[in-house]
Design a protein around this motif. Sequence first.
Motif, PDB file in Angstrom:
ATOM      1  N   LEU A   1       0.966  -1.350   0.134  1.00  0.00           N
ATOM      2  CA  LEU A   1      -0.116  -0.086  -0.075  1.00  0.00           C
ATOM      3  C   LEU A   1       1.013   1.227  -0.043  1.00  0.00           C
ATOM      4  O   LEU A   1       0.549   2.298  -0.638  1.00  0.00           O
ATOM      5  CB  LEU A   1      -0.993  -0.026   1.267  1.00  0.00           C
ATOM      6  CG  LEU A   1      -2.098   0.619   0.926  1.00  0.00           C
ATOM      7  CD1 LEU A   1      -3.108   0.117   0.057  1.00  0.00           C
ATOM      8  CD2 LEU A   1      -3.072   0.658   2.435  1.00  0.00           C
ATOM      9  N   ASN A   2       1.909   1.378   0.658  1.00  0.00           N
ATOM     10  CA  ASN A   2       2.711   2.317   0.872  1.00  0.00           C
ATOM     11  C   ASN A   2       3.356   2.601  -0.470  1.00  0.00           C
ATOM     12  O   ASN A   2       3.503   3.828  -0.728  1.00  0.00           O
ATOM     13  CB  ASN A   2       4.225   2.023   1.852  1.00  0.00           C
ATOM     14  CG  ASN A   2       3.733   1.904   3.324  1.00  0.00           C
ATOM     15  OD1 ASN A   2       2.559   2.460   3.634  1.00  0.00           O
ATOM     16  ND2 ASN A   2       4.854   1.612   3.883  1.00  0.00           N
TER      17      ASN A   2
ATOM     18  N   PHE B   1      -5.179   8.654   2.372  1.00  0.00           N
ATOM     19  CA  PHE B   1      -4.540   7.416   3.011  1.00  0.00           C
ATOM     20  C   PHE B   1      -4.770   7.458   4.298  1.00  0.00           C
ATOM     21  O   PHE B   1      -5.077   8.593   5.224  1.00  0.00           O
ATOM     22  CB  PHE B   1      -2.808   8.069   3.169  1.00  0.00           C
ATOM     23  CG  PHE B   1      -2.095   6.711   2.860  1.00  0.00           C
ATOM     24  CD1 PHE B   1      -1.428   6.813   1.575  1.00  0.00           C
ATOM     25  CD2 PHE B   1      -2.094   5.654   3.704  1.00  0.00           C
ATOM     26  CE1 PHE B   1      -0.780   5.864   1.131  1.00  0.00           C
ATOM     27  CE2 PHE B   1      -1.358   4.578   3.416  1.00  0.00           C
ATOM     28  CZ  PHE B   1      -0.574   4.531   2.169  1.00  0.00           C
ATOM     29  N   VAL B   2      -5.405   6.170   4.746  1.00  0.00           N
ATOM     30  CA  VAL B   2      -5.441   5.933   6.364  1.00  0.00           C
ATOM     31  C   VAL B   2      -4.816   5.062   6.952  1.00  0.00           C
ATOM     32  O   VAL B   2      -4.506   3.907   6.220  1.00  0.00           O
ATOM     33  CB  VAL B   2      -7.050   5.104   6.251  1.00  0.00           C
ATOM     34  CG1 VAL B   2      -7.493   5.123   7.633  1.00  0.00           C
ATOM     35  CG2 VAL B   2      -7.990   5.988   5.594  1.00  0.00           C
ATOM     36  N   PHE B   3      -3.672   5.746   7.823  1.00  0.00           N
ATOM     37  CA  PHE B   3      -2.957   4.787   8.471  1.00  0.00           C
ATOM     38  C   PHE B   3      -3.280   3.716   9.443  1.00  0.00           C
ATOM     39  O   PHE B   3      -4.240   3.837   9.847  1.00  0.00           O
ATOM     40  CB  PHE B   3      -1.844   5.771   9.221  1.00  0.00           C
ATOM     41  CG  PHE B   3      -1.367   6.713   8.268  1.00  0.00           C
ATOM     42  CD1 PHE B   3      -0.351   6.496   7.440  1.00  0.00           C
ATOM     43  CD2 PHE B   3      -1.651   8.133   8.509  1.00  0.00           C
ATOM     44  CE1 PHE B   3      -0.166   7.423   6.552  1.00  0.00           C
ATOM     45  CE2 PHE B   3      -1.485   9.001   7.625  1.00  0.00           C
ATOM     46  CZ  PHE B   3      -0.382   8.708   6.741  1.00  0.00           C
ATOM     47  N   GLN B   4      -2.401   2.605   9.345  1.00  0.00           N
ATOM     48  CA  GLN B   4      -2.867   1.582  10.314  1.00  0.00           C
ATOM     49  C   GLN B   4      -2.713   2.116  11.706  1.00  0.00           C
ATOM     50  O   GLN B   4      -3.623   1.719  12.589  1.00  0.00           O
ATOM     51  CB  GLN B   4      -1.774   0.601  10.259  1.00  0.00           C
ATOM     52  CG  GLN B   4      -2.100  -0.793  11.075  1.00  0.00           C
ATOM     53  CD  GLN B   4      -1.068  -1.888  10.460  1.00  0.00           C
ATOM     54  OE1 GLN B   4      -0.202  -1.689   9.874  1.00  0.00           O
ATOM     55  NE2 GLN B   4      -1.389  -2.918  10.961  1.00  0.00           N
ATOM     56  N   PHE B   5      -2.026   3.216  12.061  1.00  0.00           N
ATOM     57  CA  PHE B   5      -1.832   3.871  13.534  1.00  0.00           C
ATOM     58  C   PHE B   5      -2.316   5.066  13.624  1.00  0.00           C
ATOM     59  O   PHE B   5      -1.939   5.622  14.343  1.00  0.00           O
ATOM     60  CB  PHE B   5      -0.497   3.417  13.901  1.00  0.00           C
ATOM     61  CG  PHE B   5       0.252   2.093  13.684  1.00  0.00           C
ATOM     62  CD1 PHE B   5      -0.199   1.248  14.790  1.00  0.00           C
ATOM     63  CD2 PHE B   5       1.074   1.811  12.810  1.00  0.00           C
ATOM     64  CE1 PHE B   5       0.180  -0.140  14.683  1.00  0.00           C
ATOM     65  CE2 PHE B   5       1.586   0.571  12.669  1.00  0.00           C
ATOM     66  CZ  PHE B   5       1.131  -0.432  13.351  1.00  0.00           C
TER      67      PHE B   5
ATOM     68  N   ASN C   1      -2.222   7.991  13.497  1.00  0.00           N
ATOM     69  CA  ASN C   1      -1.340   8.936  13.295  1.00  0.00           C
ATOM     70  C   ASN C   1      -1.926  10.500  13.169  1.00  0.00           C
ATOM     71  O   ASN C   1      -1.774  11.190  12.564  1.00  0.00           O
ATOM     72  CB  ASN C   1      -0.526   8.926  11.897  1.00  0.00           C
ATOM     73  CG  ASN C   1       0.549   7.774  12.124  1.00  0.00           C
ATOM     74  OD1 ASN C   1       0.458   7.116  12.994  1.00  0.00           O
ATOM     75  ND2 ASN C   1       1.268   7.735  10.951  1.00  0.00           N
ATOM     76  N   LEU C   2      -2.792  10.636  14.144  1.00  0.00           N
ATOM     77  CA  LEU C   2      -3.518  11.971  14.544  1.00  0.00           C
ATOM     78  C   LEU C   2      -2.283  12.721  15.091  1.00  0.00           C
ATOM     79  O   LEU C   2      -1.494  12.383  15.807  1.00  0.00           O
ATOM     80  CB  LEU C   2      -4.666  11.850  15.053  1.00  0.00           C
ATOM     81  CG  LEU C   2      -5.731  10.945  14.839  1.00  0.00           C
ATOM     82  CD1 LEU C   2      -6.944  11.161  15.656  1.00  0.00           C
ATOM     83  CD2 LEU C   2      -6.313  11.675  13.298  1.00  0.00           C
TER      84      LEU C   2
ATOM     85  N   ARG D   1     -10.394  12.391   7.614  1.00  0.00           N
ATOM     86  CA  ARG D   1      -9.037  12.952   6.890  1.00  0.00           C
ATOM     87  C   ARG D   1      -8.594  12.507   5.635  1.00  0.00           C
ATOM     88  O   ARG D   1      -8.384  13.350   4.726  1.00  0.00           O
ATOM     89  CB  ARG D   1      -7.833  12.812   8.067  1.00  0.00           C
ATOM     90  CG  ARG D   1      -6.376  13.610   7.655  1.00  0.00           C
ATOM     91  CD  ARG D   1      -5.778  13.806   8.775  1.00  0.00           C
ATOM     92  NE  ARG D   1      -5.075  12.282   9.150  1.00  0.00           N
ATOM     93  CZ  ARG D   1      -4.242  12.124  10.025  1.00  0.00           C
ATOM     94  NH1 ARG D   1      -3.710  13.015  10.530  1.00  0.00           N
ATOM     95  NH2 ARG D   1      -3.809  10.872  10.023  1.00  0.00           N
TER      96      ARG D   1
ATOM     97  N   ASP E   1      -5.050   1.443   5.363  1.00  0.00           N
ATOM     98  CA  ASP E   1      -4.560   0.380   6.004  1.00  0.00           C
ATOM     99  C   ASP E   1      -5.349   0.012   7.373  1.00  0.00           C
ATOM    100  O   ASP E   1      -5.351   0.533   8.553  1.00  0.00           O
ATOM    101  CB  ASP E   1      -2.971   0.847   6.325  1.00  0.00           C
ATOM    102  CG  ASP E   1      -2.137  -0.340   6.604  1.00  0.00           C
ATOM    103  OD1 ASP E   1      -2.570  -1.510   6.996  1.00  0.00           O
ATOM    104  OD2 ASP E   1      -1.062  -0.227   6.737  1.00  0.00           O
TER     105      ASP E   1
END
Lengths: 236, 787
Positions: free
Chosen positions: A53-54, A92-96, A98-99, A154, A166
């Motif tokens: 995905l990255n 993009f939605v990060f697995q963690f 990251n806000l 976001r 992710d």
Amino acid sequence: MNSEVVFQMQGITRTYEMGDVQVHALRGINLKLYAGQFAVILGMSGSGKSTLLNILGGLDLPSSGKVYYKDLELSHASEKELTSYRRYHVGFVFQFYNLIPSLTALENVSVVTEIAAHPMQASEALELVGLSDRMNHFPAQLSGGQQQRVAIARAIAKNPAVLLCDEPTGALDIQTGITVLETLDVVSRELGTTTAVITHNASIADMAHRVIYLNDGQISKIQQNKIRKSPNELSW
Amino acid sequence: MNTLDRKVFRELWLIRGQVLAIAIVIAAGLSTVIMSYSTLESLQQTRERYYQEYGFADLFSSLKRAPLTLVQRITQIPGIADAEPRVLAPVRINLKNYHDPIQGQLVSIDKHNPDAMNKVYIREGRMPVKSQQIEVLISEAFAQPHQLHPGDTLQIIVNGRKQQLHIVGIALSPEFIYQIAPGTIIPDFSRYGIIWMEREALETAYDMQGAFNDLSIKLTLDADDKLIIEKLDDLLKPYGGLGVYDRNLQVSHHFLSEEFKQLDEMGSTFSFIFLGVSIFLLNMVVGRIIASQREIIASLKAFGFSNMAIAFHYSKLIILIVCIGIVLGVSAGLILGNNLAHLYMEYYRFPYLDYQLQVKVILYSTSTTLVAALLGTWFSIRKAVQLQPAEAMRPEVPQRYNVTFIERLGIKKYLAQPSRMVLRHFERHPVKALLSVFGTAFACGIMIVGTFFIDAMDYMVNTEFNLSQREDLTVTLINPTSYRALYELNNIPGVLRAEAYRTASVKMHAGSHSHRTAIQGFSSNNVLHRLLDTQNTAISIPDTGILLTEFLAQKLGVKIGDSISVEFLEGKRLTRQVHVAGVINQYIGLSGYMNIDALNDLMQEGRVISGAYLAIEEGAEYTAQSILKNLPQIAGVEEQKSMVESFYATVGDFMLTYIAFVSGLSIAIAFGVIYNNARITLAERSRELASLRVLGFTQAEVAYILLGELGLITFLSIPLGMLIGYWLSYGFIIGLQQDLFRIPFIIEPPTYAYAILVVICSALISGLIVRRKLNQLDLVSVLKIKE
Ligand SMILES: Nc1ncnc2c1ncn2[C@@H]1O[C@H](COP(=O)(O)OP(=O)(O)OP(=O)(O)O)[C@@H](O)[C@H]1O
Ligand SMILES: [Mg+2]
């Protein structure tokens, strides 16, 4: 399938050098993703999903092979081209999640809408994920699932051409998970967004056009769904 | 304001304590620069304007006696715009109700010449006119301590004759901005005064009708001063010319320039140190913010923020902190500068002070600070920019810890788990730990530089006045006379011992260097007035050759065994070669020393003395003084005790004020560094420590891990800090060397102790604050979100 090819990957590998150990996260991926399609990537932990995905999102470069976004070769794009690709095309939605801890939910979304080309209102995006009453909360004041939904808001707020997620539902209960998936579904339908979602949860695969199975850095199977289930029909 | 800017403000507010600490350090540096340089610039401009308006001469010369008709020949020399002959006369001044001897200088003024050089500025009263009485102006510096005003009278002894003078005005002159008796190096306003008298009156009093003994020269703009000095020297030689010199050797101008140099040096040294420390702190804090925001930076990149945008975002953080420092620093600098300049005005007699806002200084210093801050933090920013966006997708890899070196030494069994954690953390982040140690050490070092001055000054005064020059009084005779005078002095009641000395003003030449100074000759048998080596034991003066003050030898570029040429500016005015027999360590003044007989031989004069050093029986000072006061051959009597007093009252006072200011700032810096360090450690480890709390560790145990680390840093930093303080002080002293005095490199144990105490106290206070914060940690919220 006769729709336009949005992503094309040819012989993609990605190797991490860890001192004298080499980790082969991806070993020769060939894959096409089509416009407006909803793809789900399934695989065990460590199978290379996030790495894949990255690379699609222009966050990482493959060790070898070629990857195209439409006419743009991501594998040889300049820093500047990658930046504007991410800025104007990718959500993009990060697995963690990251806000940014020092910004409220609304502001976390605004950070992105402020630099996008045709964004929706930040508050509208939060409303879509069911957080309109939490807009002025800081991440520390939100539950894990709520934080994940802010992260999704976001990503969709800029009305991206490509949505890469992710594990967007990793921390969510069934009900909220379904709401989030519905949102993703709606957005991708309405905007014709090309969507790729990573998950561990095989049942989510039923709502996809296509399911890509990853195993130890290789695609083991690609499955086309004749009928897509709607998110609320999924069994968790 | 966009959202990212809001992020900057929120994050700054979150670490406001640290921001303030850094801003104060920046402000300290800036205010020192602004204070020093705006004072310096203002004083320089004031001096320039004063010189302009009051016609300060370009060249000066004193001579024995020349007819006024010579002036015409002088003005014909090309390059000389104007020449003004004057009569100067050394006098002794008697004041009612003041018993100490006072030296004075009579200066003629020519009322009929509107273009006169070195014009007086009348502070009070009026110019003297011809009348029955002799009307005079006296210098303000002298008038003030004695509260003399127009209408008062004073008595002088000139050429052995007493005369009554009527004060009609209080005046200042560009020649005497720094009012100091000839041959001395410390101003003593109450024991030395300038008296201006009408030329005719002075001619009569000093038997100089139709003649002059002092010459001031104004040059044309394109004049070649070297050439003119040569020509003038030739012209004046037959008239006993003592050598023409330019402004650089004019006493007042010279001292003022030295003071300016010193101000410059102090300003640049301290601002350099402060600026360095603030950049270090900034880097520490910004570096840690950036390190903790890895994922945020990476996700911002993933959202399409460009490298430039990211760099700019974090630069704003720095710029804001620096701006707070700038606002504080500029305002403090302006206030302090104004005060400092006015303090100077007490020692330097200007008619006015042009204290101007030095926009150039402010712009230059603030922009330097800003640029330096950005350059200094460039490394951290670049690290942020270089982060790959894919990093955002991964949680931080757990750090690899090792069994520490110390544990491997086998003392493991003596260390409890928390102690092991402290050590492991230390070994895991050696660079970070070293930086913290270094920062704290620097704070300790700055404390030492800020305070060792007081030791050094005391040491200097003690060696010079209590060990080397142990006489109570120094008597100067009007003309060198035979040793009979010494026996007469010895016979004065109360005089325990009298030691002869001979001084001669000279110009020393060695290669292309030359220096105008004096040679003092005395006997090796002296008990009162002696020369000392670095161990403070007496040096015997060799029978031949000359001893030079180390700094003078450096200036002349000579070493032991070399030969210098000595041009005597008095007596037969011979030029002789002398070999350098030794170099001595002296803190005050720049002279050469010879055996008195050797000096007299060199000058081809008989056994003569210029004066004597006297030891006075305790309790007999007053009687001895009053007898001396009435001896006609005596030009002046200087009291050792009052020299020391006036040293502390002028030069010392001044330096100490400055130093008090600096050491105050050093405390702020020491605290700033240590506090920041503690806060950063807390921020970095709060997650880990909160987890330990959750696992069942007590508050005290967790605090031990954190405070143990701080304690270890403080402990390691102290010896390093002493070393840094030692070297910084040394560098500083080298920079401050000047003709007037050299500060000895002396750091007494209490100075080290004081610095260590401040460091330890800062560490304790920071530790307490951090501990309180740690106890207040909200375990849940710390663990809930990733930092
Ligand atoms: N920066 C890195 N350095 C070294 N190895 C890495 C790095 N990133 C990923 N890997 C390795 O590459 C492999 C694939 O990682 P990836 O993150 O793509 O897995 P994933 O399928 O997303 O797993 P999960 O479902 O647990 O998130 C793993 O073995 C991982 O350890
Ligand atoms: Mg993953």
